[in-house]
Write an enzyme that holds these catalytic residues in place. Sequence first.
Site, PDB file in Angstrom:
ATOM      1  N   ALA A  28       0.869  -1.302   0.117  1.00 39.30           N
ATOM      2  CA  ALA A  28      -0.289  -0.304  -0.185  1.00 39.30           C
ATOM      3  C   ALA A  28       1.035   1.102   0.057  1.00 39.30           C
ATOM      4  O   ALA A  28       0.717   2.413  -0.171  1.00 39.30           O
ATOM      5  CB  ALA A  28      -0.819   0.314   1.371  1.00 39.30           C
ATOM      6  N   PHE A  39      -2.850   0.943   4.539  1.00 42.64           N
ATOM      7  CA  PHE A  39      -3.707   0.363   5.828  1.00 42.64           C
ATOM      8  C   PHE A  39      -3.318   0.484   7.270  1.00 42.64           C
ATOM      9  O   PHE A  39      -4.115   0.139   8.556  1.00 42.64           O
ATOM     10  CB  PHE A  39      -4.024  -1.296   5.377  1.00 42.64           C
ATOM     11  CG  PHE A  39      -4.500  -1.780   4.048  1.00 42.64           C
ATOM     12  CD1 PHE A  39      -4.144  -1.401   3.174  1.00 42.64           C
ATOM     13  CD2 PHE A  39      -5.996  -1.443   4.302  1.00 42.64           C
ATOM     14  CE1 PHE A  39      -4.424  -1.293   1.916  1.00 42.64           C
ATOM     15  CE2 PHE A  39      -6.789  -1.738   3.143  1.00 42.64           C
ATOM     16  CZ  PHE A  39      -6.190  -1.870   1.870  1.00 42.64           C
ATOM     17  N   ARG A  40      -1.877   0.619   8.132  1.00 44.50           N
ATOM     18  CA  ARG A  40      -1.173   0.631   8.516  1.00 44.50           C
ATOM     19  C   ARG A  40      -0.858   2.162   9.028  1.00 44.50           C
ATOM     20  O   ARG A  40      -0.256   1.853   7.838  1.00 44.50           O
ATOM     21  CB  ARG A  40      -0.413  -0.763   9.443  1.00 44.50           C
ATOM     22  CG  ARG A  40      -1.471  -2.106   9.103  1.00 44.50           C
ATOM     23  CD  ARG A  40      -0.663  -3.114   9.012  1.00 44.50           C
ATOM     24  NE  ARG A  40      -1.956  -4.285   9.039  1.00 44.50           N
ATOM     25  CZ  ARG A  40      -1.330  -4.876   7.448  1.00 44.50           C
ATOM     26  NH1 ARG A  40      -1.739  -4.469   6.471  1.00 44.50           N
ATOM     27  NH2 ARG A  40      -3.357  -5.745   7.805  1.00 44.50           N
ATOM     28  N   GLN A 105       0.335  -6.472  -3.805  1.00 44.43           N
ATOM     29  CA  GLN A 105      -0.969  -6.718  -2.485  1.00 44.43           C
ATOM     30  C   GLN A 105      -1.365  -5.842  -3.431  1.00 44.43           C
ATOM     31  O   GLN A 105      -2.713  -5.471  -2.581  1.00 44.43           O
ATOM     32  CB  GLN A 105      -0.280  -6.852  -1.572  1.00 44.43           C
ATOM     33  CG  GLN A 105       1.037  -7.225  -1.118  1.00 44.43           C
ATOM     34  CD  GLN A 105       1.141  -6.930   0.400  1.00 44.43           C
ATOM     35  OE1 GLN A 105       1.056  -7.771   1.209  1.00 44.43           O
ATOM     36  NE2 GLN A 105       2.493  -6.231   0.509  1.00 44.43           N
ATOM     37  N   ASP A 108      -5.290  -1.816  -6.765  1.00 49.94           N
ATOM     38  CA  ASP A 108      -5.593   0.090  -7.544  1.00 49.94           C
ATOM     39  C   ASP A 108      -5.576  -0.110  -8.751  1.00 49.94           C
ATOM     40  O   ASP A 108      -5.434   0.914  -9.076  1.00 49.94           O
ATOM     41  CB  ASP A 108      -4.827   0.847  -6.565  1.00 49.94           C
ATOM     42  CG  ASP A 108      -3.925   0.580  -6.261  1.00 49.94           C
ATOM     43  OD1 ASP A 108      -3.412   0.933  -5.273  1.00 49.94           O
ATOM     44  OD2 ASP A 108      -2.844   0.639  -7.535  1.00 49.94           O
ATOM     45  N   HIS A 123      -3.899  -9.783  -4.002  1.00 53.10           N
ATOM     46  CA  HIS A 123      -5.443  -9.479  -3.352  1.00 53.10           C
ATOM     47  C   HIS A 123      -6.261  -9.374  -4.355  1.00 53.10           C
ATOM     48  O   HIS A 123      -7.424  -8.883  -4.190  1.00 53.10           O
ATOM     49  CB  HIS A 123      -5.309  -8.763  -2.670  1.00 53.10           C
ATOM     50  CG  HIS A 123      -4.239  -9.368  -1.575  1.00 53.10           C
ATOM     51  ND1 HIS A 123      -3.334  -8.341  -0.569  1.00 53.10           N
ATOM     52  CD2 HIS A 123      -3.940 -10.468  -0.788  1.00 53.10           C
ATOM     53  CE1 HIS A 123      -2.342  -9.037   0.004  1.00 53.10           C
ATOM     54  NE2 HIS A 123      -2.668 -10.317   0.135  1.00 53.10           N
ATOM     55  N   CYS A 134     -24.099 -16.477 -10.020  1.00 51.27           N
ATOM     56  CA  CYS A 134     -23.881 -16.792 -11.107  1.00 51.27           C
ATOM     57  C   CYS A 134     -21.869 -16.798 -11.995  1.00 51.27           C
ATOM     58  O   CYS A 134     -21.641 -17.200 -13.163  1.00 51.27           O
ATOM     59  CB  CYS A 134     -24.751 -16.387 -12.238  1.00 51.27           C
ATOM     60  SG  CYS A 134     -24.252 -14.311 -12.597  1.00 51.27           S
ATOM     61  N   CYS A 155     -29.000 -12.617 -12.903  1.00 50.50           N
ATOM     62  CA  CYS A 155     -29.584 -12.911 -11.898  1.00 50.50           C
ATOM     63  C   CYS A 155     -30.093 -13.097 -10.435  1.00 50.50           C
ATOM     64  O   CYS A 155     -30.224 -13.054  -9.295  1.00 50.50           O
ATOM     65  CB  CYS A 155     -28.896 -14.641 -11.668  1.00 50.50           C
ATOM     66  SG  CYS A 155     -27.063 -14.754 -10.239  1.00 50.50           S
ATOM     67  N   ASN A 218      11.138   2.242   2.525  1.00 51.32           N
ATOM     68  CA  ASN A 218       9.941   2.692   3.106  1.00 51.32           C
ATOM     69  C   ASN A 218      10.999   3.038   3.837  1.00 51.32           C
ATOM     70  O   ASN A 218      11.639   3.631   3.944  1.00 51.32           O
ATOM     71  CB  ASN A 218       9.615   1.404   3.952  1.00 51.32           C
ATOM     72  CG  ASN A 218       8.286   1.203   4.226  1.00 51.32           C
ATOM     73  OD1 ASN A 218       8.079   1.741   5.060  1.00 51.32           O
ATOM     74  ND2 ASN A 218       7.903   0.097   4.855  1.00 51.32           N
TER      75      ASN A 218
HETATM   76  N1  APR Z   1       6.244   5.148   0.100  1.00 55.50           N
HETATM   77  C1  APR Z   1       6.728   3.863   0.155  1.00 55.50           C
HETATM   78  N2  APR Z   1       6.651   3.272   1.557  1.00 55.50           N
HETATM   79  C2  APR Z   1       5.667   3.680   2.537  1.00 55.50           C
HETATM   80  C3  APR Z   1       5.037   5.258   2.090  1.00 55.50           C
HETATM   81  C4  APR Z   1       5.212   6.077   0.874  1.00 55.50           C
HETATM   82  N3  APR Z   1       5.102   7.111   0.368  1.00 55.50           N
HETATM   83  N4  APR Z   1       4.232   5.253   3.360  1.00 55.50           N
HETATM   84  C5  APR Z   1       3.905   4.521   3.695  1.00 55.50           C
HETATM   85  N5  APR Z   1       4.681   3.864   3.256  1.00 55.50           N
HETATM   86  C6  APR Z   1       4.563   2.052   4.289  1.00 55.50           C
HETATM   87  C7  APR Z   1       4.625   2.120   5.212  1.00 55.50           C
HETATM   88  O1  APR Z   1       5.687   2.355   6.135  1.00 55.50           O
HETATM   89  C8  APR Z   1       4.223   0.773   5.686  1.00 55.50           C
HETATM   90  O2  APR Z   1       5.690  -0.123   6.241  1.00 55.50           O
HETATM   91  O3  APR Z   1       3.771   1.399   3.537  1.00 55.50           O
HETATM   92  C9  APR Z   1       3.826   0.468   4.289  1.00 55.50           C
HETATM   93  C10 APR Z   1       2.080   0.561   4.179  1.00 55.50           C
HETATM   94  O4  APR Z   1       1.642  -0.552   5.250  1.00 55.50           O
HETATM   95  P1  APR Z   1      -0.378  -1.398   5.031  1.00 55.50           P
HETATM   96  O5  APR Z   1      -0.671  -0.591   5.630  1.00 55.50           O
HETATM   97  O6  APR Z   1       0.458  -2.485   5.943  1.00 55.50           O
HETATM   98  O7  APR Z   1       0.216  -2.534   3.484  1.00 55.50           O
HETATM   99  P2  APR Z   1       0.564  -3.331   3.414  1.00 55.50           P
HETATM  100  O8  APR Z   1       1.665  -3.730   3.569  1.00 55.50           O
HETATM  101  O9  APR Z   1       0.560  -3.581   1.611  1.00 55.50           O
HETATM  102  O10 APR Z   1      -0.681  -4.363   3.368  1.00 55.50           O
HETATM  103  C11 APR Z   1      -0.726  -5.706   2.492  1.00 55.50           C
HETATM  104  O11 APR Z   1      -3.168  -6.061   4.315  1.00 55.50           O
HETATM  105  O12 APR Z   1      -5.344  -4.872   4.249  1.00 55.50           O
HETATM  106  C12 APR Z   1      -4.062  -5.924   3.692  1.00 55.50           C
HETATM  107  O13 APR Z   1      -4.651  -6.453   1.564  1.00 55.50           O
HETATM  108  C13 APR Z   1      -4.072  -5.293   2.441  1.00 55.50           C
HETATM  109  O14 APR Z   1      -3.203  -5.509   0.570  1.00 55.50           O
HETATM  110  C14 APR Z   1      -2.861  -5.683   2.251  1.00 55.50           C
HETATM  111  C15 APR Z   1      -2.374  -6.148   2.968  1.00 55.50           C
END
Ligand code: APR
Length: 256
Positions: A28, A39-40, A105, A108, A123, A134, A155, A218
Amino acid sequence: MDYSLQQKIQEAVPLLQKSAFTTAFTGAGISVESGIPPFRGEEGLWNKYDPKYLEIGFFLSQPEEAWRVIKQIFFDFFGTASPNQAHLTLAGMERRGMLHRIITQNIDNLHQEAGSTNVFEFHGNSKKLVCLACYEEFPYGMISLDTLPPRCPHCQGLLKPDFVFFGEAIPQEPMMKAYDAAGRSDVFLIIGSTGEVMPANQIPPLARQHGAKIIEINPEESNYTQHVTDIYLKGKAGEVMKKLGEALFAPSLEDN
Ligand code: APR
Protein backbone atom coordinates in the site's frame (compact mmCIF):
# COMPACT_ATOMS: atom_id res chain seq x y z
CA MET A 1 18.62 14.09 0.18
CA ASP A 2 20.88 12.65 2.84
CA TYR A 3 24.30 11.40 1.83
CA SER A 4 23.79 7.87 3.15
CA LEU A 5 20.64 7.43 1.01
CA GLN A 6 22.50 8.67 -2.06
CA GLN A 7 25.38 6.31 -1.24
CA LYS A 8 22.99 3.35 -0.85
CA ILE A 9 21.34 4.19 -4.17
CA GLN A 10 24.80 4.05 -5.77
CA GLU A 11 25.21 0.61 -4.16
CA ALA A 12 21.82 -0.57 -5.51
CA VAL A 13 22.21 0.68 -9.10
CA PRO A 14 24.92 -1.77 -10.31
CA LEU A 15 23.00 -4.69 -8.76
CA LEU A 16 19.91 -3.70 -10.74
CA GLN A 17 21.90 -3.08 -13.94
CA LYS A 18 23.62 -6.49 -13.71
CA SER A 19 20.51 -8.43 -12.63
CA ALA A 20 19.21 -10.95 -15.17
CA PHE A 21 15.84 -11.23 -13.37
CA THR A 22 14.43 -8.48 -11.15
CA THR A 23 11.10 -8.51 -9.31
CA ALA A 24 9.32 -5.69 -7.45
CA PHE A 25 7.04 -6.61 -4.52
CA THR A 26 4.75 -3.68 -3.71
CA GLY A 27 2.38 -2.82 -0.86
CA ALA A 28 0.00 0.00 0.00
CA GLY A 29 2.90 2.37 0.66
CA ILE A 30 3.72 2.74 -3.03
CA SER A 31 0.28 4.31 -3.61
CA VAL A 32 0.31 6.72 -0.64
CA GLU A 33 1.81 9.53 -2.79
CA SER A 34 -1.08 8.91 -5.21
CA GLY A 35 -3.50 9.85 -2.40
CA ILE A 36 -4.52 6.32 -1.37
CA PRO A 37 -4.10 5.84 2.41
CA PRO A 38 -2.22 2.77 3.68
CA PHE A 39 -3.93 0.19 5.90
CA ARG A 40 -1.54 0.44 8.86
CA GLY A 41 0.50 3.17 10.48
CA GLU A 42 -0.53 6.68 11.58
CA GLU A 43 -2.90 7.43 8.67
CA GLY A 44 -3.85 3.76 8.31
CA LEU A 45 -7.37 2.82 7.18
CA TRP A 46 -7.58 0.21 9.95
CA ASN A 47 -7.36 3.06 12.46
CA LYS A 48 -10.59 4.46 10.97
CA TYR A 49 -12.46 1.35 9.93
CA ASP A 50 -12.84 -2.08 11.56
CA PRO A 51 -11.14 -4.70 9.30
CA LYS A 52 -14.15 -6.99 10.02
CA TYR A 53 -15.93 -5.33 7.06
CA LEU A 54 -13.32 -7.00 4.82
CA GLU A 55 -13.82 -10.45 6.36
CA ILE A 56 -15.63 -12.82 4.01
CA GLY A 57 -17.81 -14.24 6.82
CA PHE A 58 -19.06 -10.78 7.79
CA PHE A 59 -19.59 -9.79 4.15
CA LEU A 60 -21.78 -12.85 3.50
CA SER A 61 -23.81 -12.40 6.69
CA GLN A 62 -24.18 -8.58 6.56
CA PRO A 63 -23.66 -7.65 2.88
CA GLU A 64 -25.41 -4.27 3.06
CA GLU A 65 -23.41 -3.06 6.08
CA ALA A 66 -20.18 -4.42 4.63
CA TRP A 67 -20.80 -2.79 1.27
CA ARG A 68 -21.54 0.59 2.92
CA VAL A 69 -18.01 0.63 4.40
CA ILE A 70 -16.33 -0.98 1.35
CA LYS A 71 -17.82 1.75 -0.83
CA GLN A 72 -16.38 4.45 1.46
CA ILE A 73 -12.93 2.85 1.71
CA PHE A 74 -12.39 1.79 -1.90
CA PHE A 75 -14.93 3.25 -4.26
CA ASP A 76 -15.90 6.74 -3.12
CA PHE A 77 -12.56 8.24 -4.15
CA PHE A 78 -11.95 5.66 -6.85
CA GLY A 79 -10.58 7.03 -10.09
CA THR A 80 -9.18 10.10 -8.32
CA ALA A 81 -5.82 8.38 -7.75
CA SER A 82 -3.23 8.27 -10.54
CA PRO A 83 0.16 6.56 -10.72
CA ASN A 84 3.00 8.42 -8.97
CA GLN A 85 6.69 8.53 -9.82
CA ALA A 86 7.30 5.16 -8.16
CA HIS A 87 4.80 3.36 -10.41
CA LEU A 88 6.13 5.24 -13.44
CA THR A 89 9.78 4.39 -12.70
CA LEU A 90 8.92 0.69 -12.35
CA ALA A 91 7.16 0.84 -15.75
CA GLY A 92 10.26 2.57 -17.18
CA MET A 93 12.49 -0.17 -15.76
CA GLU A 94 10.26 -2.82 -17.38
CA ARG A 95 10.48 -1.03 -20.76
CA ARG A 96 14.28 -1.04 -20.46
CA GLY A 97 14.42 -4.73 -19.54
CA MET A 98 15.50 -3.85 -16.00
CA LEU A 99 12.33 -5.21 -14.30
CA HIS A 100 10.73 -8.55 -15.14
CA ARG A 101 7.81 -9.00 -12.70
CA ILE A 102 5.72 -6.96 -10.27
CA ILE A 103 3.99 -8.78 -7.42
CA THR A 104 1.54 -6.35 -5.87
CA GLN A 105 -0.65 -6.65 -2.78
CA ASN A 106 -2.54 -3.57 -4.00
CA ILE A 107 -5.91 -3.64 -5.74
CA ASP A 108 -5.78 -0.07 -7.12
CA ASN A 109 -4.66 -0.95 -10.68
CA LEU A 110 -2.06 1.86 -10.58
CA HIS A 111 0.81 -0.33 -11.85
CA GLN A 112 -1.19 -1.17 -14.97
CA GLU A 113 -2.22 2.47 -15.41
CA ALA A 114 1.48 3.43 -15.22
CA GLY A 115 2.19 1.04 -18.13
CA SER A 116 3.52 -2.03 -16.31
CA THR A 117 2.41 -5.27 -17.98
CA ASN A 118 3.85 -8.18 -15.96
CA VAL A 119 1.80 -7.54 -12.83
CA PHE A 120 0.63 -10.33 -10.48
CA GLU A 121 -2.20 -9.11 -8.25
CA PHE A 122 -1.88 -11.20 -5.10
CA HIS A 123 -5.05 -9.71 -3.61
CA GLY A 124 -7.03 -9.25 -6.83
CA ASN A 125 -8.25 -5.97 -8.25
CA SER A 126 -11.07 -3.57 -7.36
CA LYS A 127 -11.86 -2.79 -11.01
CA LYS A 128 -14.29 -5.71 -11.26
CA LEU A 129 -17.31 -6.97 -9.33
CA VAL A 130 -18.24 -10.67 -9.40
CA CYS A 131 -21.67 -12.30 -8.84
CA LEU A 132 -21.51 -14.89 -6.04
CA ALA A 133 -24.45 -16.79 -7.60
CA CYS A 134 -23.70 -17.00 -11.35
CA TYR A 135 -20.00 -15.87 -11.24
CA GLU A 136 -20.61 -13.31 -14.01
CA GLU A 137 -18.01 -10.49 -13.82
CA PHE A 138 -18.79 -6.79 -14.34
CA PRO A 139 -16.47 -3.78 -14.75
CA TYR A 140 -16.82 -1.60 -11.64
CA GLY A 141 -18.09 1.36 -13.69
CA MET A 142 -21.03 -0.64 -15.06
CA ILE A 143 -22.69 -1.26 -11.69
CA SER A 144 -24.42 1.48 -9.71
CA LEU A 145 -23.53 1.59 -6.01
CA ASP A 146 -26.52 3.84 -5.22
CA THR A 147 -28.40 0.82 -3.88
CA LEU A 148 -26.44 -1.50 -1.57
CA PRO A 149 -25.69 -4.31 -1.71
CA PRO A 150 -25.45 -4.22 -5.53
CA ARG A 151 -27.23 -7.07 -7.27
CA CYS A 152 -26.27 -9.01 -10.42
CA PRO A 153 -28.04 -7.57 -13.50
CA HIS A 154 -28.45 -11.16 -14.78
CA CYS A 155 -29.62 -13.18 -11.77
CA GLN A 156 -30.00 -10.71 -8.89
CA GLY A 157 -27.26 -12.56 -6.99
CA LEU A 158 -25.03 -10.69 -4.50
CA LEU A 159 -22.16 -8.82 -6.14
CA LYS A 160 -18.74 -8.76 -4.45
CA PRO A 161 -15.64 -6.70 -5.33
CA ASP A 162 -13.20 -9.02 -7.11
CA PHE A 163 -10.46 -8.61 -4.51
CA VAL A 164 -9.41 -11.01 -1.75
CA PHE A 165 -11.20 -10.60 1.58
CA PHE A 166 -9.71 -11.73 4.87
CA GLY A 167 -10.48 -15.46 5.15
CA GLU A 168 -10.50 -15.98 1.36
CA ALA A 169 -7.91 -17.98 -0.58
CA ILE A 170 -5.33 -16.19 -2.71
CA PRO A 171 -6.09 -16.70 -6.44
CA GLN A 172 -4.01 -19.67 -7.64
CA GLU A 173 -2.47 -18.12 -10.77
CA PRO A 174 -0.95 -14.96 -9.25
CA MET A 175 0.23 -17.00 -6.26
CA MET A 176 2.05 -19.59 -8.40
CA LYS A 177 3.55 -16.89 -10.61
CA ALA A 178 4.62 -14.86 -7.58
CA TYR A 179 6.41 -17.82 -5.98
CA ASP A 180 8.04 -18.63 -9.33
CA ALA A 181 9.28 -15.03 -9.68
CA ALA A 182 10.62 -15.04 -6.11
CA GLY A 183 12.56 -18.22 -6.87
CA ARG A 184 14.16 -16.74 -9.99
CA SER A 185 15.05 -13.24 -8.87
CA ASP A 186 18.65 -12.00 -8.68
CA VAL A 187 17.36 -8.71 -7.24
CA PHE A 188 14.07 -8.30 -5.36
CA LEU A 189 12.68 -4.81 -4.59
CA ILE A 190 10.28 -4.43 -1.63
CA ILE A 191 8.39 -1.14 -1.88
CA GLY A 192 5.95 0.12 0.79
CA SER A 193 4.89 -2.93 2.77
CA THR A 194 4.81 -3.67 6.51
CA GLY A 195 5.07 -7.39 5.85
CA GLU A 196 2.13 -7.98 8.21
CA VAL A 197 -0.19 -10.08 6.07
CA MET A 198 0.13 -13.81 5.33
CA PRO A 199 0.77 -15.44 2.90
CA ALA A 200 2.02 -12.46 0.84
CA ASN A 201 4.60 -11.67 3.51
CA GLN A 202 6.33 -15.02 2.89
CA ILE A 203 7.42 -14.01 -0.61
CA PRO A 204 10.33 -11.65 0.18
CA PRO A 205 12.00 -14.16 2.57
CA LEU A 206 11.54 -16.85 -0.12
CA ALA A 207 13.33 -14.65 -2.65
CA ARG A 208 16.20 -14.16 -0.20
CA GLN A 209 16.40 -17.92 0.47
CA HIS A 210 16.82 -18.40 -3.29
CA GLY A 211 19.75 -15.99 -3.34
CA ALA A 212 18.10 -12.70 -4.34
CA LYS A 213 19.62 -9.40 -3.17
CA ILE A 214 16.83 -7.54 -1.35
CA ILE A 215 16.46 -3.76 -1.80
CA GLU A 216 13.72 -2.17 0.35
CA ILE A 217 12.13 1.29 0.02
CA ASN A 218 10.05 2.50 2.96
CA PRO A 219 10.08 5.66 5.15
CA GLU A 220 9.72 3.38 8.21
CA GLU A 221 11.36 0.08 9.08
CA SER A 222 9.15 -2.95 8.33
CA ASN A 223 9.12 -6.62 9.36
CA TYR A 224 11.69 -7.16 6.59
CA THR A 225 14.22 -4.42 7.30
CA GLN A 226 16.35 -6.12 9.98
CA HIS A 227 16.18 -9.74 8.82
CA VAL A 228 15.49 -9.85 5.06
CA THR A 229 16.66 -6.57 3.54
CA ASP A 230 20.21 -6.12 2.19
CA ILE A 231 19.96 -2.46 1.12
CA TYR A 232 17.39 -0.29 2.96
CA LEU A 233 16.58 2.94 1.10
CA LYS A 234 14.79 4.97 3.81
CA GLY A 235 12.31 7.30 2.20
CA LYS A 236 9.06 7.75 0.32
CA ALA A 237 8.60 5.52 -2.72
CA GLY A 238 7.96 8.36 -5.19
CA GLU A 239 11.00 10.36 -4.07
CA VAL A 240 13.44 7.44 -3.80
CA MET A 241 12.30 5.79 -7.04
CA LYS A 242 12.73 9.11 -8.86
CA LYS A 243 16.36 9.26 -7.71
CA LEU A 244 16.88 5.55 -8.47
CA GLY A 245 15.44 6.00 -11.95
CA GLU A 246 17.69 9.01 -12.64
CA ALA A 247 20.74 6.95 -11.68
CA LEU A 248 19.56 3.81 -13.50
CA PHE A 249 18.44 5.46 -16.73
CA ALA A 250 21.30 7.99 -16.92
CA PRO A 251 23.01 7.55 -20.31
CA SER A 252 26.25 5.80 -19.35
CA LEU A 253 29.53 6.88 -20.92
CA GLU A 254 29.56 3.86 -23.26
CA ASP A 255 26.20 5.05 -24.64
CA ASN A 256 27.83 8.10 -26.24
N1 APR B 1 6.39 5.32 0.35
C1 APR B 1 6.72 4.04 0.66
N2 APR B 1 6.19 3.36 1.71
C2 APR B 1 5.30 4.04 2.47
C3 APR B 1 4.89 5.36 2.20
C4 APR B 1 5.47 6.00 1.08
N3 APR B 1 5.17 7.28 0.75
N4 APR B 1 3.98 5.74 3.15
C5 APR B 1 3.83 4.67 3.97
N5 APR B 1 4.62 3.66 3.57
C6 APR B 1 4.78 2.32 4.15
C7 APR B 1 4.50 2.22 5.62
O1 APR B 1 5.69 2.54 6.38
C8 APR B 1 4.14 0.74 5.75
O2 APR B 1 5.30 -0.05 5.91
O3 APR B 1 3.83 1.49 3.53
C9 APR B 1 3.50 0.41 4.40
C10 APR B 1 1.99 0.29 4.46
O4 APR B 1 1.73 -0.84 5.24
P1 APR B 1 0.30 -1.57 5.11
O5 APR B 1 -0.76 -0.54 5.14
O6 APR B 1 0.30 -2.69 6.11
O7 APR B 1 0.34 -2.12 3.62
P2 APR B 1 0.65 -3.56 3.12
O8 APR B 1 1.91 -4.09 3.71
O9 APR B 1 0.56 -3.50 1.64
O10 APR B 1 -0.61 -4.40 3.67
C11 APR B 1 -0.76 -5.72 3.19
O11 APR B 1 -2.90 -5.83 4.33
O12 APR B 1 -5.00 -5.05 4.85
C12 APR B 1 -4.30 -5.89 4.02
O13 APR B 1 -4.99 -6.55 1.88
C13 APR B 1 -4.44 -5.47 2.57
O14 APR B 1 -2.83 -5.69 0.78
C14 APR B 1 -3.01 -5.22 2.11
C15 APR B 1 -2.22 -6.04 3.11
